[in-house]
Every structure is written in C-alpha cells, then in structure tokens.
Write an enzyme that holds these catalytic residues in place. Sequence first.
Site: not given
Length: 480
Positions: A407-409
């Site tokens: 999700l961060h990526e």
Amino acid sequence: MIETENSSKTMFQQRTKLEQKLVKKRKEDKEKNNEKVSIESSTSKTTSTFKVKKGGFDDDKSSIGEPPHSPSLERFSSTSKPRESILTTPQTDIGWGTFNYIAICYCMAGFSMMADTYIEKGTLIDFELFWWLITNWQVFVVVSIGLATWSFFNYFCTCLVVRDKIPNSISIFLYVFWQFICFSLSISYVMAHEMSPILSGGTGLQICVFSLKNHSYWHTNYFLAKGIKKAKADKTPIIRKDLTPNIGFSHFLYFMIAPTLVFETQFPRTKSIRYSYILKETLAATGAFLMFYVVLCKTGPIYKQIDSLPLIILLLKLSLPSMSLWMLGFYGVFHCLLNIFAEVTRYADREFYQDWWNATTFDMWWRKWNRPVHKWMLRHVYRDSMHTVKLNKFFALFSTFLLSALLHEFVMIISFRFIRPILSTTMLLQIGLVNFTQLDILQKTRFGNVVMWITVFVGQPLVQLLYSTQYSALVWNNGP
C-alpha cells in the site's frame, strides 16, 4: 456423613450462585451510573468537557463482556471507546512545557526562514512552488466524489448478502469487482493528469482510505451474518449486539465520514460539538501546514544538488528538514485534521496515535504512530490470516508487513509516476530491525529510544533521496 457433605456442597453452590448474581447486579448498576463519561480537556484559554452521548454504544456496553455466540467472531468485537488524543492534553504525557517549547522552536525557525526569503526575493513566502503543488487539484475532488458514490454499490451488495438475498460466492465476486473498479479507474484517471507528487500522493491515500473502509464494512458484516446463521442453526442465544450485523443506511454514512478505518456495529459518540476546540485545531493545522510549506521551499534547492554533492553531505543536509516535514505532516494530519473531523462527526474515540516518540522497539513504533491503519491491519490481516488461512504468528506478521509495504509503494507509484520498490523493500527489511530491537539492551531503555530515533533520522532522508534521484532524472525538468 456423605449426606452432610452433599448438603454442605449444595449450600456452598447456592451461596456461590447468589454471590455471582449480586456481583453481576452491582456491575450493571455501576455501568448504568457511568453512562455519562467525561474527560476534562484543557485548551489554551478555555476548559471544555468531553461527554459521551447517551444511548447507542453505552447502552450495549454491559453485553460486550459476555462470550460471543460464535468464538470465531471475537476478532470483530468493538474496541472503540471515548478518549482524547494525547497532544490534546499533553500535560498527561510530555508536559505542557515540552510541547510549548517544541511549538515555539518551529515558529521561530519558520520566521527565520521567512526572513531569509524576504532578503532573497523581497517576499516572506514564495508561492511559486505552491501553485505548482496544487496543479489539477480538481482531480483529487473528482476521485473523492467518484469513490464516495461507488461505495454505495458495495453497501447495497453487503445488504443483499446479510439479508440472505444472494449466495456468499456472488457476494465475494461483487466485492472483488468493487475493489477492481476502485483501483483501476482511479489510477487511470490520476495518471492521465499532470500533478505534483504531494497532490498525487494525497489522491493515492484517498484511494487507499476508501478501499480499506469498504473492505472493513463488507468483511465485518459478511462474517457477522455468517455467525448469526450458525448461531441460529445451533440454537445458541445471541447476546452480543456488537457482534450482530448493522446495515443501517445512516450508520453506513456515518462510518464513511468518521475518522476510522475499522467498521464497528456501534461507535461511541460525543454529546455535542465543541466549536472552540474546532477553532483551536484549525488554527494549529493552518500553522503546521504553513510551516510545512516554508520548510519544503528550503529543501527544494538541496534536491537539485543531488548530482553535485556526495551522498553523506546530502543526508546530513536533509536529515533535519526531512524529519521536520514528517513531524509537521504528522501533527497536521493525525492530530489536527483527524480531531477536527472527529469533533464535527462527534466521534468519541480520538486515539489516532500513541506516544510513538517514546518507542524503544520498532514493533512498538509501528503500533503507536498510526493507530487507524494499525487497528485495520490487526483485525483484517494479522488476526484474520491466522483464523481463516491458519497462518502462524510469524507468517501472519509477514503478511501484515507485506500488505502495508504494498500500500505504501502504491502511494509512491501514484506520487512519482514510476515503479521503484524502494519504500516497500525498506519496510520489509524492518522485520529484521523488529527482531534486533527486541534485545534486552534496547527494550524499554533510553538507549533503545536513541537507536529508534537515529534510524528514523537516517531512513527518512535516505528514502527521500532515492526517490528524488529518480524523479529528478525523469520529471524534475518539467517542474517549477
């Protein structure tokens, strides 16, 4: 002799049952007397009362301690409760003196940078970067409205499966279809427009918020409905109201605007809105984001020197500005904005973060700094993977880190318009740091806290440099 012992045993059992009834009655009376929960919160000039509304959450509180009608549903228990954010009343944690000192230091640093800008350009704040940052701001609005509208499709599909109008397999298919449309159309629309990394990243975060909220809504009601069916088939009494589906339309709307990612069938509500508190947090948010922009203007020239300065020099020059941006962003979003939304919606659970600055291990840091995401990951990934897929604790932890990293990526890809698994790789490597910081010399010690802060001070500018290097080579020349 045997009859005497049996008689004594019977009397003892009767007495024990009577005592248990008395204890239960006292407990119920005590909870009725504590229906109104007040938390005194002090502001700079006024003192306001944080009161919980009668009804709803508190009326059913006595049943929450009862065992669930299906043991597998315990992971869906309501965990929200009335509480203020730590920095709303800092005298209980870091102290007013420390809090005020940090705020004044940031203010003075901001005034100093404004003075430098005035000497160089004849104006206190250079808004050239600002207009570039908000280019195509309407894309964010369109995506937000589109996702909010699309969420109603997930609501109606959830209602159908809870009311047993469609089979579970169709419900799962419709849910996967909802997520596919959510990401595919949103990404296509964002990528079709030129936007700054900050605005693109904010739009990516909005996509993630709607995705996580809708997953929690469908997933919770789906399994609670299955639990109800199983309980009825086994003729088990249903006592826990917090473990029964809630597909009320007004409750769905409230969940979509409330500052939480985890769906619960009942939420704690405050009695009224404190308008003085909203004004205070609005002023604090304005100051935090203004300072964020001033610092960002000063870091821009450093990023343009990537090709001419050694890495160690760049890290040293960016360590303090990057941490300042991170701290100001944290305070502006997690404290100010979320508390404003909570006050407007009368959402009583204000635990959006804990004292992560006192963390001595990385697992403690991850648990404390972003509580909404942590609670979502804990319920829907960590616990659910152990229950449904039967993973052990290590693989459940790994799957939690993996999804969080992805999700961060995803947000980084939306922000910078290229795929470089830098942030996701560093996050997965932190699994090793979690084990390292479990050493006795680091746990609950000042040295452990120092190690955590040094790692953050080095990690933040390093990740920013790695992304900025690629962005500089690909897109920077088209920027301001």
